[in-house]
Design a protein around this motif. Sequence first.
Motif, PDB file in Angstrom:
ATOM      1  N   LEU A  69      13.501  10.046  17.896  1.00 12.27           N
ATOM      2  CA  LEU A  69      12.059  10.248  17.800  1.00 12.27           C
ATOM      3  C   LEU A  69      11.365   8.959  17.368  1.00 12.27           C
ATOM      4  N   PRO A  70      10.109   8.761  17.776  1.00 11.79           N
ATOM      5  CA  PRO A  70       9.342   7.632  17.238  1.00 11.79           C
ATOM      6  C   PRO A  70       9.064   7.817  15.757  1.00 11.79           C
ATOM      7  N   ALA A  71       8.633   6.735  15.117  1.00 11.41           N
ATOM      8  CA  ALA A  71       8.482   6.750  13.660  1.00 11.41           C
ATOM      9  C   ALA A  71       7.487   7.802  13.190  1.00 11.41           C
ATOM     10  N   ALA A  72       6.377   7.957  13.909  1.00 11.67           N
ATOM     11  CA  ALA A  72       5.358   8.911  13.475  1.00 11.67           C
ATOM     12  C   ALA A  72       5.901  10.340  13.464  1.00 11.67           C
ATOM     13  N   ARG A  73       6.679  10.703  14.482  1.00 13.49           N
ATOM     14  CA  ARG A  73       7.238  12.061  14.530  1.00 13.49           C
ATOM     15  C   ARG A  73       8.339  12.253  13.494  1.00 13.49           C
ATOM     16  N   MET A  74       9.068  11.188  13.203  1.00 16.32           N
ATOM     17  CA  MET A  74      10.066  11.284  12.140  1.00 16.32           C
ATOM     18  C   MET A  74       9.403  11.587  10.801  1.00 16.32           C
TER      19      MET A  74
ATOM     20  N   ALA B 218       6.184  15.558  -0.271  1.00 19.06           N
ATOM     21  CA  ALA B 218       6.774  15.476   1.064  1.00 19.06           C
ATOM     22  C   ALA B 218       6.290  14.236   1.803  1.00 19.06           C
ATOM     23  N   ALA B 219       5.003  13.928   1.704  1.00 22.75           N
ATOM     24  CA  ALA B 219       4.480  12.734   2.369  1.00 22.75           C
ATOM     25  C   ALA B 219       5.086  11.472   1.774  1.00 22.75           C
ATOM     26  N   ALA B 220       5.217  11.420   0.440  1.00 23.03           N
ATOM     27  CA  ALA B 220       5.784  10.235  -0.205  1.00 23.03           C
ATOM     28  C   ALA B 220       7.254  10.048   0.167  1.00 23.03           C
ATOM     29  N   VAL B 221       8.032  11.131   0.130  1.00 18.80           N
ATOM     30  CA  VAL B 221       9.462  11.027   0.457  1.00 18.80           C
ATOM     31  C   VAL B 221       9.654  10.671   1.926  1.00 18.80           C
TER      32      VAL B 221
ATOM     33  N   LEU C  82       0.820  -1.210   0.000  1.00 26.27           N
ATOM     34  CA  LEU C  82       0.000   0.000   0.000  1.00 26.27           C
ATOM     35  C   LEU C  82       0.858   1.265   0.000  1.00 26.27           C
ATOM     36  N   VAL C  83       1.955   1.254   0.745  1.00 22.45           N
ATOM     37  CA  VAL C  83       2.850   2.418   0.747  1.00 22.45           C
ATOM     38  C   VAL C  83       3.429   2.644  -0.642  1.00 22.45           C
ATOM     39  N   GLY C  84       3.825   1.562  -1.337  1.00 25.40           N
ATOM     40  CA  GLY C  84       4.347   1.708  -2.692  1.00 25.40           C
ATOM     41  C   GLY C  84       3.317   2.272  -3.653  1.00 25.40           C
TER      42      GLY C  84
ATOM     43  N   ALA D  83      11.231  -1.254   2.326  1.00 31.88           N
ATOM     44  CA  ALA D  83      11.437  -2.275   3.353  1.00 31.88           C
ATOM     45  C   ALA D  83      10.985  -1.762   4.716  1.00 31.88           C
ATOM     46  N   ASN D  84      10.395  -2.663   5.495  1.00 34.14           N
ATOM     47  CA  ASN D  84       9.973  -2.378   6.876  1.00 34.14           C
ATOM     48  C   ASN D  84       8.942  -1.249   6.958  1.00 34.14           C
ATOM     49  N   ARG D  85       8.123  -1.102   5.917  1.00 32.14           N
ATOM     50  CA  ARG D  85       7.041  -0.115   6.013  1.00 32.14           C
ATOM     51  C   ARG D  85       5.924  -0.676   6.883  1.00 32.14           C
ATOM     52  N   THR D  86       5.276   0.179   7.644  1.00 31.79           N
ATOM     53  CA  THR D  86       4.245  -0.234   8.580  1.00 31.79           C
ATOM     54  C   THR D  86       2.939   0.488   8.268  1.00 31.79           C
ATOM     55  N   TRP D  87       1.918   0.186   9.067  1.00 31.05           N
ATOM     56  CA  TRP D  87       0.619   0.850   8.877  1.00 31.05           C
ATOM     57  C   TRP D  87       0.701   2.326   9.225  1.00 31.05           C
ATOM     58  N   GLN D  88       1.691   2.742  10.015  1.00 33.05           N
ATOM     59  CA  GLN D  88       1.864   4.173  10.279  1.00 33.05           C
ATOM     60  C   GLN D  88       2.159   4.932   8.991  1.00 33.05           C
ATOM     61  N   HIS D  89       2.978   4.341   8.132  1.00 41.18           N
ATOM     62  CA  HIS D  89       3.287   4.979   6.859  1.00 41.18           C
ATOM     63  C   HIS D  89       2.048   5.037   5.967  1.00 41.18           C
TER      64      HIS D  89
END
Length: 336
Positions: free
Chosen positions: A120-125, A253-256, A71-73, A192-198
Amino acid sequence: MPALRHAAAAAATATHPLIAACALLLCLGAAGALLLGDFPLSAHAVAQALLPGADDNAAFIVRELRLPRLLVGVLAGAGLGMAGAIIQSITRNPLGEPGLMGVSAGAAFGMVASMVLFDLPAARMLLCGIAGGVFAALLTFGLAARTRLQPLYLTLTGMSVNLFFAAAITLLLVSSSVEANGIYYWLTGSLANRTWQHVHLLWPWVLLGLALGAACARLLDLLALDDSVLRALGMRIATWRLLFGALAVLLTAAAVAATGPLAFIGLVAPHLVRFGLRPRGGALGHRQLLPLSALVGASLVCGADLVANWRMVPVGILCVLLGGPLLIHLIRKQEN
């Protein structure tokens, strides 16, 4: 009668070989992303894992590891494809792409700074990445504001801002004591290692971009006209360029932030649509160009990720290796 003509044109577009090829590539990429990997699964196991109530190893692999990556891709490719079409329109530069506005390098700088300087946690990154891209775009628009965002000056300013942030990333990595192998891997562009947060980060922006692109397609058609004609029509040229630029900035910006820089997707996808459809009566309208660029971008990223997952290389490298020769082929084809 006009309604019938639009319906006939839409039907012809939907059955075009380019659209069919993109749909096929997207389906193959989705199937490969769910079936293949370190633990190959059968089609039956994947179907069972996607059903509600499934709770086994296959369900965990499909739902938590492979489906978010897919889904991220798709979302990142769609966002970059549409952003590239918008930027090429507002800058009137056929070689325009999201990196040309400084957004890609700005978002990458925000992510790298959050990795190197903060824990930072992933969401803040991800939010730092979006903030970096937005800041780079504001810098580009601010420096080009005195020229009323004329396409040539906007393009040159964006290139300068992009080079500045690219140099800042290199300086940050060289001067830091953090192990930079993982950061360099991310900078090549990876799923790689994309999660539902992304996924949750990307889908609102992409859907918003599709909706606004469909609603404002005619305005982008008008922006393709000469500035003197637009002023005679009373159109606020700089305002609309700024608004469409902001939409492209948020998509990029969101994609990068979610995938790292994926080069050539925003550049090649709109050209594939234009050269593939080849309208006889003039230029392709943005009502078709924007959604089809999103479809082509999603298909390219999915296809590249399928090969990348098989060969164990970052998808961003394949985008460069495939996108460069494809762009040269399209340019030669246009000259002929």
